[in-house]
Design a protein around this motif. Structure first.
Motif, PDB file in Angstrom:
ATOM      1  N   VAL A  75       7.900   3.577  -4.368  1.00 17.48           N
ATOM      2  CA  VAL A  75       7.508   2.195  -4.061  1.00 17.48           C
ATOM      3  C   VAL A  75       7.580   1.644  -2.981  1.00 17.48           C
ATOM      4  O   VAL A  75       8.755   1.733  -2.423  1.00 17.48           O
ATOM      5  N   VAL A  76       6.722   1.076  -2.475  1.00 17.62           N
ATOM      6  CA  VAL A  76       6.606   0.408  -1.045  1.00 17.62           C
ATOM      7  C   VAL A  76       6.096  -1.129  -1.262  1.00 17.62           C
ATOM      8  O   VAL A  76       5.226  -1.389  -2.241  1.00 17.62           O
ATOM      9  N   ALA A  77       6.551  -1.828  -0.328  1.00 16.50           N
ATOM     10  CA  ALA A  77       5.882  -3.200  -0.138  1.00 16.50           C
ATOM     11  C   ALA A  77       4.654  -3.187   0.276  1.00 16.50           C
ATOM     12  O   ALA A  77       4.236  -2.258   1.363  1.00 16.50           O
ATOM     13  N   ALA A  78       3.533  -3.933  -0.277  1.00 20.20           N
ATOM     14  CA  ALA A  78       2.350  -3.751   0.213  1.00 20.20           C
ATOM     15  C   ALA A  78       1.439  -5.185   0.039  1.00 20.20           C
ATOM     16  O   ALA A  78       2.096  -5.833  -0.890  1.00 20.20           O
ATOM     17  N   GLN A 124       3.831  -2.007   4.011  1.00 20.66           N
ATOM     18  CA  GLN A 124       4.173  -0.921   4.762  1.00 20.66           C
ATOM     19  C   GLN A 124       2.777   0.037   5.261  1.00 20.66           C
ATOM     20  O   GLN A 124       2.782   0.654   5.814  1.00 20.66           O
ATOM     21  N   TYR A 125       1.578  -0.643   4.992  1.00 23.64           N
ATOM     22  CA  TYR A 125       0.383  -0.034   5.515  1.00 23.64           C
ATOM     23  C   TYR A 125      -0.139  -0.759   6.695  1.00 23.64           C
ATOM     24  O   TYR A 125      -0.777  -0.234   7.530  1.00 23.64           O
ATOM     25  N   CYS A 126      -0.105  -2.264   6.659  1.00 19.08           N
ATOM     26  CA  CYS A 126      -0.644  -2.901   7.615  1.00 19.08           C
ATOM     27  C   CYS A 126       0.318  -3.857   8.307  1.00 19.08           C
ATOM     28  O   CYS A 126      -0.023  -4.268   9.490  1.00 19.08           O
ATOM     29  N   GLY A 127       1.426  -4.024   7.961  1.00 21.90           N
ATOM     30  CA  GLY A 127       2.573  -4.680   8.615  1.00 21.90           C
ATOM     31  C   GLY A 127       2.462  -5.998   8.471  1.00 21.90           C
ATOM     32  O   GLY A 127       3.324  -6.998   8.966  1.00 21.90           O
ATOM     33  N   SER A 128       1.515  -6.794   7.379  1.00 20.38           N
ATOM     34  CA  SER A 128       1.455  -8.098   7.351  1.00 20.38           C
ATOM     35  C   SER A 128       2.746  -8.631   6.282  1.00 20.38           C
ATOM     36  O   SER A 128       3.163  -7.849   5.390  1.00 20.38           O
TER      37      SER A 128
END
Length: 185
Positions: free
Chosen positions: A122-125, A95-99
């Motif tokens: 909580v987010v995917a990172a 959710q920060y860089c799209g990877s």
């Protein structure tokens, strides 16, 4: 991200009594053995069959490729808070860089600052972004999630699951998948 489905395993697509799949991701599939057991226990109706058959000395039947439950199973209203469901909500992207690589999860407000382990925090990172952010607040790290974290509905997860179809979809399943997708004008 796809779920590996072996066409040689001859799985059966399982539909609820309303003819919708029990889940889209992972797609609700049973082994051919479980499907036959459900047929004999009179729990399902066979809607489509494979060309392959199984036999015993006194009986033979074609393997079911699509079955429908005879009793409706009420889907849960709120999905379980699991790592997999967080990734599915966030479409398997940092959710920060799209990877899509090396995913973990991040507390937007770190636990060191009183952040809770909830859907809303909580987010995917990816690991590099998670390490870079560390236990800083988003403003301190100048890192903000692309999407504000939220508690998804089962429908949200089903919709996202449709974006990641299995590697194999048998032709007999196509008539029963995606019926509840809004049609384009």
């Amino acid at each position: 991200m796809t779920i590996a489905v072996s066409p040689q395993a001859l799985p059966a697509l399982v539909l609820n009594a309303d003819y919708r799949p029990l889940s889209y991701y992972p797609l609700s599939l049973w082994s051919w053995q479980d499907a036959i057991k459900a047929v004999f226990l009179d729990r399902v109706t066979i809607l489509a069959e494979y060309e392959h058959s199984v036999s015993s000395p006194s009986f033979s039947m074609r393997l079911p490729s699509v079955v429908c439950l005879k009793s409706y199973v009420q889907p849960s209203r709120h999905p379980a808070f699991t790592r997999f469901n967080v990734f599915l909500r966030d479409k398997f992207e940092c959710q920060y860089c799209g990877s899509p690589d090396d995913l973990t999860f991040d507390h937007v407000v770190p636990r060191a600052h009183g952040g809770q382990t909830t859907w809303e925090n909580v987010v995917a990172a990816c690991s590099p972004c998670n390490l870079r952010k560390g236990s800083k607040l988003p403003k301190q790290a100048n890192m903000f999630p692309h999407q504000k974290p939220y508690q998804p509905t089962v429908q949200d997860l089903h919709n996202n699951g449709r974006l990641f179809p299995p590697n194999h979809l048998h032709e007999s399943w196509m008539d029963y998948l995606y019926w509840d997708v809004e049609l384009q004008p």
